[in-house]
Enzyme design. Structure first.
Site, PDB file in Angstrom:
ATOM      1  N   ARG A 116       0.076   6.692   6.087  1.00 23.21           N
ATOM      2  CA  ARG A 116       1.205   6.037   5.909  1.00 23.21           C
ATOM      3  C   ARG A 116       2.178   6.581   4.728  1.00 23.21           C
ATOM      4  O   ARG A 116       3.119   6.171   4.703  1.00 23.21           O
ATOM      5  CB  ARG A 116       1.053   4.472   5.729  1.00 23.21           C
ATOM      6  CG  ARG A 116       0.649   4.060   4.375  1.00 23.21           C
ATOM      7  CD  ARG A 116       0.466   2.451   3.958  1.00 23.21           C
ATOM      8  NE  ARG A 116       0.556   2.119   2.620  1.00 23.21           N
ATOM      9  CZ  ARG A 116      -0.530   1.478   2.214  1.00 23.21           C
ATOM     10  NH1 ARG A 116      -1.706   1.656   3.013  1.00 23.21           N
ATOM     11  NH2 ARG A 116      -0.788   1.466   0.994  1.00 23.21           N
ATOM     12  N   ASN A 117       1.632   7.760   4.125  1.00 25.73           N
ATOM     13  CA  ASN A 117       2.101   8.411   3.132  1.00 25.73           C
ATOM     14  C   ASN A 117       2.503   9.677   3.319  1.00 25.73           C
ATOM     15  O   ASN A 117       2.029  10.433   4.219  1.00 25.73           O
ATOM     16  CB  ASN A 117       1.303   8.229   1.811  1.00 25.73           C
ATOM     17  CG  ASN A 117       1.186   6.887   1.317  1.00 25.73           C
ATOM     18  OD1 ASN A 117       2.308   6.061   1.132  1.00 25.73           O
ATOM     19  ND2 ASN A 117       0.039   6.502   1.091  1.00 25.73           N
TER      20      ASN A 117
END
Length: 412
Positions: A203-204
């Site tokens: 998610r990064n």
């Protein structure tokens, strides 16, 4: 060797998205149905159900499946499922449309007011929000934990029953190269000759430690392909938008991975920040995407200090034989070591914290937002350039301290 079978007793993908004439007819029929409005998380779950990612679910959970999932990690037929997939409604909303069991309804996204699905409401049931949060998130802190906050805002009733999905939202147009259905990813893997695929959840933007995790897996001899699979549904404030991260993934894959052994995809789910439980959910739908392994590193799907750094690894020990065909690939804490002059992990590096470049994702976002210098050993320069450009105009938000920020180490 073949790819793993999709999750569930039938061993086949069950996408709920209608197409062509069937879709047009159902959209027309939905015009005469009572409307139920969904939160962004519920809408994202409709999307996952639509593309077959949540196979073998046929819709939103009924009470027996919900209860078994929350308390025992399994649905009523014994199929392992770790996090609720539910649709809630308030009593006021229920009474306003005269909703009763056996009725059909049209499901609309509350924010956009777009039609997403139709549903046969087989059950309307009450549930214990606090019990769900204790079991699934291990906390009742609605102020600090975004997953708990989401549950506590839900209506007091859940609706259970099958759905027909009619809309995929913005994702096919926004991510045309990387928005892959499970069936499409399976076809891609087979065309590449892969049968032992490892998935990397992110998610990064990927920094050097993330890159190292993927390459470690690729060098293990266990896999023939790595699938970088990024979540692009709604995230919490301060997280980096999917379209910006996708540019970062593209340049990293293009410049630092061999084309024949890497694939990139995105998926539309909204993060629940459920730590260990969410790691299991990630494993379930990665199996549906055709993956045999899932990389599980430090603080997988965590937020704040609600979970231990490796709780998402040890939860796999709770599973029973046959619960899941996919296997976790458990990797220790990774970092750049100045004395080793290379990427390393707790298992391979004998040096102390003072010799390691350690920057948590939360600390990284804060440093970028404040314009601070990032150690060159933390990320590839092409990725850092994209992120610096984004942060020039990004709205500043409060980013709370993460669980692992105060680890000593040089910031060079």
């Amino acid at each position: 060797m073949a790819l793993p079978k999709p999750h569930g007793p039938e061993g086949k993908l069950m996408p709920l998205l209608l197409n062509g004439e069937a879709r047009e007819a159902e959209i027309k029929r939905a015009e005469g149905l009572p409307k139920v409005y969904m939160s962004s998380r519920e809408t994202s779950d409709v999307l996952m159900l639509g593309i077959g990612a949540f196979t073998p679910l046929k819709g939103f959970m009924k009470k027996d499946d919900y209860t078994g999932c929350v308390f025992d990690l399994k649905m009523s037929d014994g199929t392992m499922w770790p996090m609720p997939v539910t649709l809630s409604i308030t009593g006021e909303e229920k009474d306003a449309i005269g909703l009763k069991e056996g009725m059909e309804v049209a499901l609309y996204d509350r924010a956009s007011e777009e039609l997403y699905a139709t549903m046969l409401v087989e059950e309307i049931y009450t549930y214990d929000k606090e019990a769900e949060c204790r079991e699934v998130f291990t906390t009742l802190d609605a102020e600090g934990h975004p997953g708990v906050a989401s549950v506590m805002k839900q209506g007091e009733f859940n609706l259970g029953g099958p759905i027909k999905v009619l809309n995929e939202g913005i994702y096919p147009q926004k991510y045309p190269k990387y928005y892959l259905y499970p069936a499409e990813a399976r076809k891609l893997f087979e065309e590449k000759g892969w049968s032992n695929v490892v998935a990397f959840q992110t998610r990064n933007p990927m920094h050097r430690s993330h890159e190292y995790l993927c390459k470690f897996a690729m060098e293990s001899g266990l896999v023939d392909g790595c699938f970088i699979h990024a979540i692009v549904g709604a995230l919490k404030p301060g997280d980096i938008p999917g379209e910006v991260r996708t540019k970062c993934y593209e340049v990293l894959v293009d410049k630092y991975f061999p084309k024949e052994n890497i694939a990139l995809g995105v998926y539309p789910m909204e993060m629940r920040y459920g730590g260990p439980r969410e790691a299991l959910l990630h494993a379930v739908f990665r199996q549906n995407w055709g993956c045999k392994y899932l990389i599980v590193g430090r603080d997988h799907a965590g937020v704040g200090d609600y979970y231990g750094p490796f709780d998402a690894q040890t939860i796999f020990n709770k599973l029973w034989e046959g619960a899941l065909e996919l296997k976790p690939m458990l990797i220790a804490w990774t970092f750049y070591c100045y004395k080793c002059q290379s990427m390393a992990s707790q298992r391979t590096c004998p040096h102390g914290p003072e010799d390691r470049c350690v920057v948590s994702g939360t600390k990284f976002r804060r440093m970028m937002q404040e314009g601070e210098e990032i150690p060159k050993e933390f990320g590839r320069p092409e990725v850092m350039d994209i992120l610096r450009e984004y942060y020039k105009t990004a709205e500043k938000v409060e980013i709370k301290k993460g669980a692992y920020e105060d680890i000593p180490g040089p910031q060079k």
